[in-house]
Design an enzyme around this catalytic site. Structure first.
Site, PDB file in Angstrom:
ATOM      1  N   CYS A 122      25.423   6.723 -13.661  1.00 19.80           N
ATOM      2  CA  CYS A 122      24.907   6.518 -12.304  1.00 19.80           C
ATOM      3  C   CYS A 122      25.916   6.958 -11.239  1.00 19.80           C
ATOM      4  CB  CYS A 122      24.481   5.072 -12.105  1.00 19.80           C
ATOM      5  SG  CYS A 122      23.910   4.727 -10.423  1.00 19.80           S
ATOM      6  N   TYR A 148      25.728  10.762  -9.149  1.00 18.53           N
ATOM      7  CA  TYR A 148      25.622  10.703  -7.682  1.00 18.53           C
ATOM      8  C   TYR A 148      26.832  11.354  -7.019  1.00 18.53           C
ATOM      9  CZ  TYR A 148      21.445   7.806  -7.080  1.00 18.53           C
ATOM     10  OH  TYR A 148      20.151   7.341  -7.049  1.00 18.53           O
ATOM     11  N   TYR A 162      27.779  10.371   0.171  1.00 15.44           N
ATOM     12  CA  TYR A 162      28.014  10.956  -1.151  1.00 15.44           C
ATOM     13  C   TYR A 162      28.797  12.260  -1.030  1.00 15.44           C
ATOM     14  CZ  TYR A 162      24.573   7.485  -2.563  1.00 15.44           C
ATOM     15  OH  TYR A 162      23.915   6.295  -2.779  1.00 15.44           O
ATOM     16  N   GLU A 217      18.660   8.357 -15.696  1.00 17.88           N
ATOM     17  CA  GLU A 217      18.947   8.837 -14.339  1.00 17.88           C
ATOM     18  C   GLU A 217      17.925   9.905 -13.931  1.00 17.88           C
ATOM     19  OE1 GLU A 217      21.090   8.155 -11.742  1.00 17.88           O
ATOM     20  OE2 GLU A 217      21.400   6.301 -12.862  1.00 17.88           O
TER      21      GLU A 217
END
Length: 218
Positions: A135, A139, A161, A203
């Site tokens: 995860c 990301y 991000y 994901e």
């Protein structure tokens, strides 16, 4: 130089990750064309996913073999780096936390959280870390790839991000994975590998779940 175990896992999962990076949900965010209702659904489910993530870390915490590991895992619970971002998303999407709390987990979200909890409950810290790592890592890599034009919601979501919001978290989980793989036997490493690959698949499925606004069929 020998590759770290986490890098070996990443290479094995690369076809899955490339499918994630090319997912229509992310492509439409970059084009600023994703319907807002799909993004709202994503935020609702992601809010519940992060709660599940924290519960899995708590399970791993109970299995910490020493005080150093205990401190490192405690840090992962007490530093919910994405919660402030959720708060801003709630504001921009005219959502409130009380309503989101009432939203039911989607089938994919429930299955993903159950998978991680099983890895932590049946296995140990290494298996939990391997299940949790995809995860933040995916990301973090999305952040290095994504480019969003000026948009009142999507550019704000992408910016943290891009700025490395999950860099420290990714490094911390990779460190745990590498240490427990090095200290575990073949059976532990295989369980960690399986947990990591399965989470990588989830994901991808999570993005599809959001894109399709998945509901329980009955």
């Amino acid at each position: 130089m020998t590759e770290s175990f986490s890098e070996v896992l990443r290479q094995e999962a690369l076809p899955i990750w490339e499918s994630i990076f090319a997912h229509p949900f992310l492509e439409e965010i970059q084009a600023a064309s994703l319907p807002v209702e799909k993004f709202r659904y994503y935020v609702e489910q992601d809010y519940h996913y992060l709660a599940g993530f924290g519960q899995v870390v708590a399970t791993a915490l109970s299995k910490a073999p020493d005080s150093r590991t205990l401190r490192r895992l405690t840090r992962r619970i007490t530093a919910p780096v994405e919660r402030p971002l959720h708060g801003k998303m709630f504001e921009l999407l005219a959502m409130n936390e009380e309503d989101v709390e009432e939203v039911a987990l989607s089938p994919t979200n429930a299955a993903y959280i159950n998978h991680m909890q099983t890895a932590a409950s049946v296995g140990g810290v290494g298996e939990a870390a391997a299940a949790l790592l995809p995860c933040p890592w995916t990301y973090h890599e999305i952040g290095s790839k994504i480019s969003v034009p000026e948009h009142p919601i999507y550019s704000y979501w992408a910016e943290p991000y891009r700025d490395g919001l999950l860099e420290e978290s990714t490094a911390a989980w990779r460190e745990l994975v590498d240490e427990f793989a090095a200290n575990g036997g073949p059976a532990v490493r295989e369980a960690m590998r399986s947990a990591f690959i399965t989470s990588s698949r989830y994901e991808f499925m999570f993005w599809s779940m959001a894109y399709n606004m998945e509901r329980w069929p009955v």
